[in-house]
Design an enzyme around this catalytic site. Sequence first.
Site, mmCIF file in Angstrom:
data_model
loop_
_atom_site.group_PDB
_atom_site.id
_atom_site.type_symbol
_atom_site.label_atom_id
_atom_site.label_comp_id
_atom_site.label_asym_id
_atom_site.label_seq_id
_atom_site.Cartn_x
_atom_site.Cartn_y
_atom_site.Cartn_z
ATOM 1 N N LYS A 15 0.859 -1.192 0.000
ATOM 2 C CA LYS A 15 0.000 0.000 0.000
ATOM 3 C C LYS A 15 0.895 1.243 0.000
ATOM 4 C CE LYS A 15 -1.941 2.983 2.190
ATOM 5 N NZ LYS A 15 -1.813 4.455 1.953
ATOM 6 N N GLU B 106 9.206 0.722 11.022
ATOM 7 C CA GLU B 106 10.286 1.699 10.815
ATOM 8 C C GLU B 106 9.631 3.068 10.944
ATOM 9 O OE1 GLU B 106 12.312 4.326 9.889
ATOM 10 O OE2 GLU B 106 12.391 3.776 7.775
ATOM 11 N N GLY C 218 6.535 4.649 8.502
ATOM 12 C CA GLY C 218 5.729 5.863 8.580
ATOM 13 C C GLY C 218 5.851 6.493 9.950
ATOM 14 N N SER C 219 4.803 7.175 10.359
ATOM 15 C CA SER C 219 4.892 7.934 11.604
ATOM 16 C C SER C 219 4.790 7.021 12.831
ATOM 17 C CB SER C 219 3.760 8.962 11.648
ATOM 18 O OG SER C 219 2.518 8.301 11.615
ATOM 19 N N CYS D 252 13.354 10.098 7.741
ATOM 20 C CA CYS D 252 13.185 9.674 9.127
ATOM 21 C C CYS D 252 14.498 9.749 9.894
ATOM 22 C CB CYS D 252 12.616 8.259 9.177
ATOM 23 S SG CYS D 252 13.465 7.131 8.093
ATOM 24 N N GLU E 190 9.596 15.396 15.865
ATOM 25 C CA GLU E 190 10.049 15.189 14.487
ATOM 26 C C GLU E 190 9.312 16.194 13.593
ATOM 27 O OE1 GLU E 190 8.806 11.618 12.307
ATOM 28 O OE2 GLU E 190 10.878 11.438 11.606
ATOM 29 N N GLY F 233 2.328 3.901 13.643
ATOM 30 C CA GLY F 233 3.026 2.675 14.027
ATOM 31 C C GLY F 233 2.453 2.097 15.318
HETATM 32 P P1 NDP Z 1 1.604 8.087 8.174
HETATM 33 O O1 NDP Z 1 2.279 7.256 9.190
HETATM 34 O O2 NDP Z 1 0.227 8.523 8.413
HETATM 35 O O3 NDP Z 1 1.622 7.343 6.760
HETATM 36 C C1 NDP Z 1 2.451 6.258 6.405
HETATM 37 C C2 NDP Z 1 1.647 5.225 5.594
HETATM 38 O O4 NDP Z 1 0.668 4.613 6.436
HETATM 39 C C3 NDP Z 1 0.866 5.825 4.440
HETATM 40 O O5 NDP Z 1 0.812 4.890 3.391
HETATM 41 C C4 NDP Z 1 -0.497 6.035 5.069
HETATM 42 O O6 NDP Z 1 -1.507 6.168 4.125
HETATM 43 C C5 NDP Z 1 -0.639 4.778 5.883
HETATM 44 N N1 NDP Z 1 -1.573 4.860 6.983
HETATM 45 C C6 NDP Z 1 -2.113 5.947 7.580
HETATM 46 N N2 NDP Z 1 -2.927 5.588 8.594
HETATM 47 C C7 NDP Z 1 -2.889 4.242 8.651
HETATM 48 C C8 NDP Z 1 -3.496 3.272 9.517
HETATM 49 N N3 NDP Z 1 -4.289 3.619 10.519
HETATM 50 N N4 NDP Z 1 -3.233 1.966 9.302
HETATM 51 C C9 NDP Z 1 -2.403 1.588 8.306
HETATM 52 N N5 NDP Z 1 -1.811 2.455 7.465
HETATM 53 C C10 NDP Z 1 -2.031 3.772 7.632
HETATM 54 O O7 NDP Z 1 2.495 9.323 7.889
HETATM 55 P P2 NDP Z 1 1.996 10.680 7.204
HETATM 56 O O8 NDP Z 1 2.147 10.553 5.784
HETATM 57 O O9 NDP Z 1 0.666 11.117 7.699
HETATM 58 O O10 NDP Z 1 3.038 11.672 7.833
HETATM 59 C C11 NDP Z 1 2.849 12.167 9.145
HETATM 60 C C12 NDP Z 1 4.171 12.305 9.840
HETATM 61 O O11 NDP Z 1 4.785 11.031 9.954
HETATM 62 C C13 NDP Z 1 5.196 13.115 9.093
HETATM 63 O O12 NDP Z 1 5.064 14.450 9.326
HETATM 64 C C14 NDP Z 1 6.456 12.566 9.640
HETATM 65 O O13 NDP Z 1 6.772 13.195 10.837
HETATM 66 C C15 NDP Z 1 6.167 11.149 9.896
HETATM 67 N N6 NDP Z 1 6.645 10.244 8.861
HETATM 68 C C16 NDP Z 1 7.729 9.476 9.115
HETATM 69 C C17 NDP Z 1 8.215 8.645 8.134
HETATM 70 C C18 NDP Z 1 9.376 7.789 8.349
HETATM 71 O O14 NDP Z 1 9.978 7.318 7.378
HETATM 72 N N7 NDP Z 1 9.746 7.499 9.559
HETATM 73 C C19 NDP Z 1 7.624 8.583 6.819
HETATM 74 C C20 NDP Z 1 6.449 9.374 6.653
HETATM 75 C C21 NDP Z 1 6.015 10.164 7.651
HETATM 76 P P3 NDP Z 1 -1.795 7.646 3.549
HETATM 77 O O15 NDP Z 1 -0.558 8.152 2.966
HETATM 78 O O16 NDP Z 1 -2.799 7.445 2.525
HETATM 79 O O17 NDP Z 1 -2.270 8.439 4.729
#
Ligand code: NDP
Length: 499
Positions: free
Chosen positions: A219, A293, A271-272, A327, A410, A276
């Site tokens: 996804k 991660e 992701g965030s 990240c 962050e 997580g």
């Molecule tokens: P998210 O953690 O929301 O998104 C990461 C992925 O998870 C996306 O594909 C998102 O879909 C999906 N997702 C969102 N909600 C859910 C859920 N409940 N269950 C399963 N999957 C889900 O990060 P954001 O894009 O909203 O970014 C927010 C903050 O996260 C950033 O400002 C940053 O601080 C941090 N971040 C950290 C990252 C890292 O590599 N450590 C990477 C990205 C963000 P969708 O995109 O459609 O919302």
Amino acid sequence: MQAGKDARAAGGHLAAGENAGPPGAPAGEMTPHDPGTEWDYAPAPESRDIVTLEPEYGLFLNGEFVPATGGQVFATVNPATEEPLAQVAEAGAADVDRGVAAARAAYEQVWGPMPGAERAKYLYRIARILQERSREFAVLESLDNGKPIKESRDVDVPLAAAHFFYHAGWADKLEHAGLGPSPRPVGVAGQVIPWNFPLLMAAWKLAPALAAGNTCVLKPAETTPLTALLLAEVCQQAGLPPGVVNVLTGAGETGAALVAHPGVDKVAFTGSTEVGKQIRRMVAGTGKRLTLELGGKAANVVFDDAPVEAAVEGIVNGIFFNQGHVCCAGSRLLVQESVADAVVERLRDRLGTLRLGDPLDKNTDIGAINSRQQLDKIRELSDAGEAEGAERWSTVFTGVSQSHRIAREEIFGPVLSVLTFRTPEEAVAKANNTPYGLSAGVWTDKGSRILWLAQRLRAGVVWANTYNRFDPASPFGGYRESGFGREGGRHGLAAYLDG
Ligand code: NDP
């Protein structure tokens, strides 16, 4: 920072240089670089022609591109211009069912039983096609994500290909990975990735899973689905059996449905930290394997014996690479007090030469912030930095204390907090004063000091006299609020194998 005219005129999400300039300069005025040496770069735009954008993209399900069951779509835009690029299918719960069923059938009938040496051939093929189509991938990534073309061209795409090459090499040698005499794949992997490295994160997830004999439902992030779909096309081109890789585009609900699906054996998420934690709760008690991660707030530690020019390049790379949407970004600069003024002065000079502009211009150093939402978040935290008393120069804050929000949260943008220290012990204490534990950097002339620090810094990756270096053979991951599990190297395979 200098602003590329094209991108500013386009009015996209270009935040980093908006306030660039000396303290007191009106917002929007750029830093006047030394007028004696100032000269303009001619535009060097990469052509968009290599990319054929479809008006609408389907889900990649069981080897074919198909519309979402309910017919829902969402738009993906170019963050530099806010121009809509395409409509993309939004997978609902029924599509997640279809994707997981296709992956299960492919796992049981084709991919799981296939000898590793045969699986390797597909991975090599995918890697080679990625190289052959690298320009197309680079342009598409910069269009959809906003990152500068020189980064997508020189970092994201080559590293993605390297991940497939590296893991192709493992596919027929898994019994020598130190993970048991005949390790078995886990089954169906549900993988959710973010928008900051859309293609590269897809490669980090897919390559080890496939090498180990698992099948995948991926996804991508809502704002950056296009290169994952192009990678799906590459899977078709490589003749990968249907169902081995499925790509379900959509928003957070799609990700949540995938994570919760009972047919998924292993969840891999980048992701965030907030999401997580939600995922960890969803997976608890289900028996599913999980790797996370998550975010970071890395310290980049500069000692007084570090070569200043090299350290400044490392600081710039640490926080401005990919607009700071990283990240492991070195978002907290810890500099030894005796050299702090000299380092910050040199840093300001260097920032004056960074070019902010059109992501497709080959001279651009800093492209577009990925979304309006992310820009708002960066602004909110930068404003908080000023309100809490830190001194602001462009997006660099000095006089930051450990309790400031900009030193703790962050930001995920090109915002640097500068703190000072006097002794190595103080550097370690400050570097570790964070709930995260993903990465750190050390700049010093002394090898013994590097080793001393590396043993004490609580971070999954410690770079010495370099920053943001990635290699498929080197495991990457964090602990504490940065998550658990490793991606890359022999350690990364462990997540996809039962010993
Ligand atoms: P998210 O953690 O929301 O998104 C990461 C992925 O998870 C996306 O594909 C998102 O879909 C999906 N997702 C969102 N909600 C859910 C859920 N409940 N269950 C399963 N999957 C889900 O990060 P954001 O894009 O909203 O970014 C927010 C903050 O996260 C950033 O400002 C940053 O601080 C941090 N971040 C950290 C990252 C890292 O590599 N450590 C990477 C990205 C963000 P969708 O995109 O459609 O919302």
